[in-house]
Design an enzyme around this catalytic site. Structure first.
Site, short mmCIF file in Angstrom:
data_model
loop_
_atom_site.label_atom_id
_atom_site.label_comp_id
_atom_site.label_asym_id
_atom_site.label_seq_id
_atom_site.Cartn_x
_atom_site.Cartn_y
_atom_site.Cartn_z
N LYS A 172 53.50 59.26 110.74
CA LYS A 172 53.00 60.23 109.70
C LYS A 172 52.05 61.17 110.57
CE LYS A 172 54.30 60.89 106.10
NZ LYS A 172 55.13 61.54 105.54
N TYR A 232 54.28 53.20 110.89
CA TYR A 232 54.44 54.12 109.91
C TYR A 232 53.35 55.05 109.87
CZ TYR A 232 53.88 55.99 105.11
OH TYR A 232 53.61 56.92 104.26
N SER A 233 52.20 54.74 110.07
CA SER A 233 50.79 55.67 109.74
C SER A 233 50.74 56.35 110.79
CB SER A 233 49.63 55.07 109.38
OG SER A 233 49.07 54.10 109.97
N ASP A 238 70.88 64.29 106.87
CA ASP A 238 69.88 63.96 107.72
C ASP A 238 69.09 64.71 108.37
OD1 ASP A 238 68.37 62.44 109.41
OD2 ASP A 238 69.94 61.11 110.02
N THR A 258 49.81 60.87 103.93
CA THR A 258 49.25 59.79 103.42
C THR A 258 47.64 59.73 103.93
OG1 THR A 258 49.37 57.18 103.59
CG2 THR A 258 50.33 58.51 105.63
N ASP A 259 47.13 58.77 103.05
CA ASP A 259 45.84 58.68 103.79
C ASP A 259 45.69 57.55 104.87
OD1 ASP A 259 46.40 56.09 102.22
OD2 ASP A 259 44.94 56.13 100.79
N GLU A 260 46.91 56.84 105.02
CA GLU A 260 46.88 55.93 105.99
C GLU A 260 46.70 56.29 107.45
OE1 GLU A 260 49.84 52.89 105.39
OE2 GLU A 260 49.84 53.12 103.31
N ARG A 282 42.96 49.40 97.78
CA ARG A 282 43.83 50.46 97.63
C ARG A 282 43.38 51.45 96.60
NH1 ARG A 282 44.58 48.58 102.06
NH2 ARG A 282 46.45 48.23 103.16
N ASP A 310 48.82 37.10 106.37
CA ASP A 310 48.45 38.43 106.06
C ASP A 310 49.45 39.39 107.14
OD1 ASP A 310 46.89 40.59 105.63
OD2 ASP A 310 45.26 39.97 106.35
N ARG A 311 49.39 40.59 106.71
CA ARG A 311 50.14 41.57 107.58
C ARG A 311 49.56 41.86 108.82
NH1 ARG A 311 50.43 47.33 104.30
NH2 ARG A 311 52.59 46.50 103.60
P1 NAD Z 1 60.65 56.58 99.43
O1 NAD Z 1 60.95 55.69 100.84
O2 NAD Z 1 60.77 55.86 98.16
O3 NAD Z 1 61.68 57.86 99.67
C1 NAD Z 1 62.33 58.39 100.90
C2 NAD Z 1 63.26 59.36 100.77
O4 NAD Z 1 63.50 59.84 101.98
C3 NAD Z 1 64.69 58.47 100.19
O5 NAD Z 1 65.26 59.05 99.46
C4 NAD Z 1 65.23 58.47 101.64
O6 NAD Z 1 66.81 58.41 101.17
C5 NAD Z 1 64.83 59.77 102.21
N1 NAD Z 1 65.06 59.73 103.67
C6 NAD Z 1 64.83 58.91 104.59
N2 NAD Z 1 65.01 59.20 105.79
C7 NAD Z 1 65.60 60.30 105.69
C8 NAD Z 1 66.44 61.13 106.69
N3 NAD Z 1 66.47 61.07 107.87
N4 NAD Z 1 66.80 62.73 106.16
C9 NAD Z 1 66.78 62.87 104.81
N5 NAD Z 1 66.36 62.04 103.84
C10 NAD Z 1 65.82 60.86 104.35
O7 NAD Z 1 59.38 57.34 99.83
P2 NAD Z 1 58.27 57.78 98.73
O8 NAD Z 1 57.28 56.55 98.25
O9 NAD Z 1 58.82 58.54 97.81
O10 NAD Z 1 57.37 58.57 99.89
C11 NAD Z 1 57.54 60.09 99.96
C12 NAD Z 1 56.55 60.79 100.97
O11 NAD Z 1 55.34 60.61 100.41
C13 NAD Z 1 56.81 60.15 102.50
O12 NAD Z 1 56.51 61.22 103.19
C14 NAD Z 1 55.66 59.07 102.57
O13 NAD Z 1 55.13 58.94 103.66
C15 NAD Z 1 54.59 59.82 101.30
N6 NAD Z 1 53.55 59.13 100.84
C16 NAD Z 1 53.80 57.94 99.89
C17 NAD Z 1 52.99 57.28 99.48
C18 NAD Z 1 53.52 55.97 98.50
O14 NAD Z 1 52.70 55.42 97.81
N7 NAD Z 1 54.63 55.96 98.22
C19 NAD Z 1 51.70 57.40 99.60
C20 NAD Z 1 51.34 58.19 100.46
C21 NAD Z 1 52.44 59.16 101.03
P1 TYD Z 2 52.19 48.34 99.81
O1 TYD Z 2 52.56 48.91 98.53
O2 TYD Z 2 53.17 48.00 100.88
O3 TYD Z 2 51.43 49.77 100.37
P2 TYD Z 2 50.77 50.14 101.71
O4 TYD Z 2 50.95 49.09 102.75
O5 TYD Z 2 51.36 51.63 102.08
O6 TYD Z 2 49.52 50.47 101.30
O7 TYD Z 2 51.05 47.55 99.91
C1 TYD Z 2 49.80 47.67 99.15
C2 TYD Z 2 49.09 46.68 99.42
O8 TYD Z 2 49.36 45.38 98.89
C3 TYD Z 2 48.59 46.42 100.89
O9 TYD Z 2 47.16 45.98 101.17
C4 TYD Z 2 49.52 45.30 101.25
C5 TYD Z 2 49.48 44.43 99.76
N1 TYD Z 2 50.93 43.60 99.53
C6 TYD Z 2 50.69 42.23 99.19
O10 TYD Z 2 49.72 42.01 99.21
N2 TYD Z 2 51.76 41.54 99.07
C7 TYD Z 2 52.99 42.46 99.08
O11 TYD Z 2 54.17 41.64 98.52
C8 TYD Z 2 53.03 43.76 99.33
C9 TYD Z 2 54.44 44.42 99.26
C10 TYD Z 2 51.92 44.15 99.81
#
Ligand code: NAD
Ligand code: TYD
Length: 347
Positions: free
Chosen positions: A157, A153-154, A60, A128-130, A217, A284-285
């Site tokens: 980050k 989350y954002s 961890d 992230t862009d968020e 997105r 909506d979220r």
């Molecule tokens: P993911 O949720 O698929 O994977 C996260 C990984 O981190 C998992 O393997 C989990 O086990 C590990 N993890 C979580 N907590 C931990 C801890 N305390 N110690 C050690 N390991 C831990 O995430 P992802 O989609 O692969 O995203 C990776 C990175 O990219 C993140 O930092 C995320 O914020 C960033 N990011 C992701 C996206 C996207 O679209 N997926 C977009 C922008 C930025």
């Molecule tokens: P998501 O994949 O959760 O990524 P993020 O929230 O980081 O952008 O969602 C992408 C977009 O899709 C976001 O606008 C929320 C929407 N969404 C749905 O409409 N339905 C769903 O079931 C999920 C998971 C996301």
């Protein structure tokens, strides 16, 4: 190189890219806690395929001693930090883990890097862009856009980005940061929009679209992202931030329709109905950002990176991967891979 969170979606793709495709010649030490999102089966073949060039350590990043041990034992000189809680909807229901992992965990990694006293060559932080908040119909995020995060989350980050930058300015730690848009592609946990829609559509389940589906997105194919990260790590200016985008802007509803249509063209639905009929608008979220879109001209101009996949080609490849890897999906969804983790790594 220490890669954190390498058993998650982007980390898995990145480690595979590093070892199988890039010119990286060193050893990867993958530190992952194996939360629900981490699946070490994704990379199990690398342990035999690459010998001691691939090492997995279950730990961890919030455990300061464990992190320090890894840095010392493996003489880490480079860090690529992915580990995070990454799903916005989960952060709305239970923000605690996001604060711990994303903020405290990043802080621990930075402190351990500082303890290396000049032996650390690079700390690359994935963000992230968020962090920039929400855009209206027009405009793009640049590296200079002020931070204005909407979700726990954002916000977590954003906090971690600030810490990384502060360690550069205060302690001279060599850092780079990349802020990327929404990734999609192989190995994505099926809670995120793209894999959730592909799998629900295949199984003729409802396709839940939040609100009116008009949110936008900017989709980035994960392997394009991996190439961008490696380019920044090799050639990016220390202390700088780089935006990474996919030139893949689309409304959620149009993306879900695209997935339905591609699937229909590949195989008829069992019920012989167009899959678009499965689309269901749901509540909506809260705090749902309207639009994200990236200006990545700095990365394009200074380092020569640009995405190679279009949204159409990338989505098609992604659908094909999910069709060909039904066993991966079943093991992830049933949680069966967790018994594999217990067998290989204990609790
Ligand atoms: P993911 O949720 O698929 O994977 C996260 C990984 O981190 C998992 O393997 C989990 O086990 C590990 N993890 C979580 N907590 C931990 C801890 N305390 N110690 C050690 N390991 C831990 O995430 P992802 O989609 O692969 O995203 C990776 C990175 O990219 C993140 O930092 C995320 O914020 C960033 N990011 C992701 C996206 C996207 O679209 N997926 C977009 C922008 C930025
Ligand atoms: P998501 O994949 O959760 O990524 P993020 O929230 O980081 O952008 O969602 C992408 C977009 O899709 C976001 O606008 C929320 C929407 N969404 C749905 O409409 N339905 C769903 O079931 C999920 C998971 C996301």
């Amino acid at each position: 190189m220490l890669v954190t969170g390498g058993c998650g979606f982007i980390g898995t793709n990145f480690i595979r890219y590093l070892l199988e495709e890039s010119d990286f010649e060193g050893r990867v030490v993958n530190v992952d806690k194996l939360t629900y999102a981490g699946n070490p089966e994704n990379l199990a073949d690398l342990e035999s395929g690459f010998g001691d060039r691939y090492v997995f350590v279950k730990a961890d990043i919030c455990d300061r001693d464990a992190v320090g041990r890894v840095y010392r034992e493996y003489e880490i000189d480079t860090v690529c930090h992915f580990a995070a809680e990454s799903h916005v909807d989960r952060s709305i229901v239970r923000p605690e883990d996001f604060i711990q992992t994303n903020i405290v965990g990043t802080f621990n990694l930075l402190e351990a890097a500082r303890d290396r006293e000049g032996r650390l060559e690079l700390f690359h932080h994935i963000s992230t862009d968020e962090v920039f908040g929400s855009l209206a119909e027009a405009g793009l995020f640049t590296e200079k856009t002020p931070y204005n995060p909407s979700s726990p989350y954002s916000a977590s980050k954003a906090a971690s980005d600030h810490l990384v930058r502060a360690y550069h300015r205060t302690y001279g730690l060599p850092v780079t940061i990349s802020n990327c848009s929404n990734n999609y592609g192989p190995y994505q946990f099926p809670e995120k929009l793209v894999p959730l829609m592909i799998l629900n559509a295949l199984e003729e389940k409802p396709l839940p679209v939040y609100g009116d589906g008009r949110n936008v997105r900017d989709w980035l194919y994960v392997l394009d992202h991996c190439r961008a990260i490696w380019t920044i790590m090799k050639e990016g200016k220390r202390g700088e931030t780089y935006n990474v985008g996919g030139r893949g802007e689309i409304e959620n509803i149009r993306l879900v329709e695209m997935i339905c249509d591609i699937l229909d063209s590949m195989e008829e639905s069992p019920g012989k109905r167009p899959r678009r009929e499965l689309i269901t608008f749901v509540k909506d979220r809260p705090g749902h950002d309207f639009r994200y879109a990236m200006d990545f001209s700095k990365l394009e101009r200074d380092l020569g990176w640009r995405p190679t996949e279009t949204l159409g080609s990338g989505i098609r490849k992604t659908i094909e991967w999910y069709l060909e890897n039904r066993q991966w999906v079943e093991r992830v969804r049933s949680g069966e891979y967790r018994s594999w983790i217990r067998e290989h790594y204990g609790a």
